[in-house]
Scaffold this motif. Structure first.
Motif, short mmCIF file in Angstrom:
data_model
loop_
_atom_site.label_atom_id
_atom_site.label_comp_id
_atom_site.label_asym_id
_atom_site.label_seq_id
_atom_site.Cartn_x
_atom_site.Cartn_y
_atom_site.Cartn_z
N GLU A 162 0.91 8.96 -1.52
CA GLU A 162 0.05 9.95 -2.19
C GLU A 162 -0.90 10.59 -1.18
O GLU A 162 -1.18 11.80 -1.24
CB GLU A 162 -0.74 9.25 -3.29
N GLN A 163 -1.38 9.81 -0.23
CA GLN A 163 -2.28 10.32 0.82
C GLN A 163 -1.57 11.37 1.68
O GLN A 163 -2.16 12.42 2.01
CB GLN A 163 -2.75 9.15 1.69
N VAL A 164 -0.31 11.11 2.04
CA VAL A 164 0.45 12.07 2.85
C VAL A 164 0.69 13.35 2.06
O VAL A 164 0.57 14.46 2.59
CB VAL A 164 1.78 11.44 3.31
N GLU A 167 12.00 -1.51 8.13
CA GLU A 167 12.97 -0.84 7.28
C GLU A 167 12.61 -0.98 5.81
O GLU A 167 12.73 -0.02 5.03
CB GLU A 167 14.37 -1.40 7.54
N ARG A 168 12.17 -2.15 5.40
CA ARG A 168 11.78 -2.35 4.01
C ARG A 168 10.55 -1.50 3.66
O ARG A 168 10.46 -0.94 2.56
CB ARG A 168 11.50 -3.84 3.74
N PHE A 169 9.63 -1.42 4.59
CA PHE A 169 8.45 -0.57 4.36
C PHE A 169 8.87 0.89 4.22
O PHE A 169 8.43 1.59 3.31
CB PHE A 169 7.47 -0.72 5.53
N ALA A 170 9.72 1.37 5.13
CA ALA A 170 10.15 2.77 5.10
C ALA A 170 10.91 3.09 3.81
O ALA A 170 10.75 4.17 3.24
CB ALA A 170 11.01 3.09 6.32
N ASP A 171 11.73 2.15 3.34
CA ASP A 171 12.43 2.35 2.07
C ASP A 171 11.44 2.52 0.92
O ASP A 171 11.56 3.44 0.11
CB ASP A 171 13.34 1.15 1.77
N ALA A 172 10.48 1.60 0.85
CA ALA A 172 9.52 1.64 -0.25
C ALA A 172 8.66 2.90 -0.19
O ALA A 172 8.40 3.56 -1.21
CB ALA A 172 8.64 0.39 -0.22
N TRP A 173 8.22 3.25 1.02
CA TRP A 173 7.37 4.45 1.16
C TRP A 173 8.14 5.70 0.79
O TRP A 173 7.63 6.58 0.09
CB TRP A 173 6.85 4.55 2.59
N LEU A 216 8.97 10.49 -2.39
CA LEU A 216 9.87 11.41 -3.09
C LEU A 216 9.54 11.51 -4.57
O LEU A 216 9.62 12.59 -5.16
CB LEU A 216 11.32 10.96 -2.91
N VAL A 217 9.18 10.40 -5.18
CA VAL A 217 8.96 10.35 -6.64
C VAL A 217 7.68 9.57 -6.93
O VAL A 217 7.73 8.36 -7.17
CB VAL A 217 10.16 9.70 -7.36
N PRO A 218 6.51 10.22 -6.95
CA PRO A 218 5.26 9.52 -7.28
C PRO A 218 5.26 9.02 -8.72
O PRO A 218 5.74 9.71 -9.63
CB PRO A 218 4.19 10.59 -7.07
N SER A 221 0.80 -1.22 0.00
CA SER A 221 0.00 0.00 0.00
C SER A 221 0.83 1.27 0.00
O SER A 221 0.29 2.37 0.15
CB SER A 221 -0.92 0.00 1.23
N VAL A 222 2.17 1.16 -0.18
CA VAL A 222 3.02 2.34 0.00
C VAL A 222 2.70 3.45 -1.01
O VAL A 222 2.76 4.63 -0.68
CB VAL A 222 4.52 1.98 -0.06
N ALA A 223 2.39 3.09 -2.25
CA ALA A 223 2.10 4.12 -3.26
C ALA A 223 0.89 4.94 -2.85
O ALA A 223 0.91 6.18 -2.91
CB ALA A 223 1.88 3.48 -4.63
#
Length: 396
Positions: free
Chosen positions: A136-138, A232-238, A243-245, A130-132
């Protein structure tokens, strides 16, 4: 051997550090460590403080007659190279001192301890699928749109996040890019390793912001490049999507080519510049958005970034690996909000110069010269030239 000397040796050996490793972390010669541990010399109080931080013990326990007492930092497990550990403890000490300073001033900060309700996923969220959408929500919540983000140091400071910069050494050696701490009194606090490129620092800021938004129930997180648990993997992906949608990449490509297609590495470099991220971050995003395939990704990632920047007319120095910061990198650690508050407190008589120097962990001379002295009145040559060029248009 006196009590202090014996405790210094005991504390060092408890961590498995050699005298040479301890000396390197402190910026002194090995012989001085040996002299302190033999009792032939006594370290000054500033060195006692740094030795306590380095060895993870209470400063007072080095000086009193009792046994060594270990420092406890809630949520943190500090280990690895001694230099980063020393800097991390220095950061934690500053946060406690800053909270006490604000209390002494009679201020009652309203710390960010959890995200706005609309963004709150419970404080321990790690689903990368759900990171994308979440990124975008943030962006929508903070009215950031889909364009390049503003300077993240400024953005996070305006939100009330206390961002601290520390020289932890090159990432290949220290393995630590940053840290997040939900301080009991100050709330969200972030540390960034400044011995990394500007692009990597931007990624670290976004990564730690992800921890603040989605992992705030874990009080302290040290982000290491050699360990990738689910958070950590979640934070990397998010961070990458924040930064770049993906939508924004396609919009920019259509402006360049009329279609969502990356034609060469120069366009990838241009996109990296536009979004204020590193070339490598952009290549990863292009690959994950399936705008380039794995073969092209493997080829382009070995191109010389300085050469690409120079041929596009970009400042080459921004893409070079920085030299490791000197240990005396002092006031640059702190956000402008901290330095401004300290300056006003000294000028208003709320604290003395000595007290302010102790809060910022610098000597009094450094504080007076770099923060408290008035600005120089001699303009630079560029400033004088520009002033003369504007004479015929002022006032507007």
């Amino acid at each position: 051997m006196n009590s202090l000397a014996k405790k210094l040796q005991e504390a060092r050996e408890r961590l498995g550090l050699t005298q040479a490793e301890a000396a390197q972390a402190l910026g002194v010669v090995r012989e001085l460590i040996s002299l302190w541990e033999s009792g032939k010399r006594v370290p000054g109080l500033a060195y006692v403080r740094d030795l306590a931080r380095l060895y993870g013990v209470e400063e007072e326990s080095l000086l009193d007659e009792g046994p060594l007492r270990l420092l406890e930092a809630e949520g943190f497990h500090l280990r690895g190279a001694p230099e980063p550990n020393l800097e991390l403890r220095r950061w934690l000490d500053f946060l406690d001192a800053w909270a006490e300073f604000l209390e002494d001033l009679g201020e009652k900060p309203k710390p960010l301890r959890r995200p706005p309700r609309a963004l709150d996923k419970g404080g321990a969220y790690t689903d990368r699928r759900s990171v994308a959408h979440l990124a975008e929500q943030v962006r929508a919540h903070y009215e950031l749109g889909l364009d390049a983000l503003p300077d993240l140091y400024t953005f996070l400071g305006e939100l009330g996040v206390l961002v601290y910069r520390a020289p932890l050494g090159p990432l290949a050696k220290s393995k630590i890019s940053g840290a997040f701490y939900n301080h009991p009194k100050l709330g969200w606090s972030i540390l960034v390793n400044v011995d990394t490129t500007p692009g990597r620092q931007a990624f670290t800021l976004a990564h730690e912001f992800a921890h603040a938004l989605y992992h705030y129930r874990t009080p302290g997180i040290v982000s290491r490049s050699d360990e990738k648990p689910p958070m950590e993997r979640f934070a990397d992906a998010w961070a990458a999507h924040f930064l770049v949608p993906g939508k924004a990449i396609r919009q920019q490509l259509k402006g360049l080519n009329g279609e969502a297609m990356v034609r060469d590495a120069f366009q990838a470099m241009w996109l990296a510049r536009y979004f204020r991220v590193s070339y490598n971050t952009m290549l990863i995003r292009l690959r994950t958005e399936r705008l380039i395939d794995q073969f092209i990704y493997e080829e382009w990632r070995f191109y010389n970034v300085s050469d690409l920047a120079q041929r596009l007319g970009l400042p080459v120095e921004e893409y070079k690996v920085p030299e490791a910061k000197a240990r005396g990198w002092d006031l640059e650690r702190y956000p402008l909000s901290v330095l401004g508050k300290v300056r006003h407190a000294v000028e208003g008589g709320s604290v003395s110069v000595a007290e302010a120097a102790a809060i910022l962990d610098v000597d009094r001379t450094t504080l007076e010269i770099e923060l408290l002295s008035p600005p120089k009145k001699v303009p630079t040559k560029m400033q004088a030239l520009e002033a003369s060029e504007f004479e015929d248009v002022l006032p507007f």
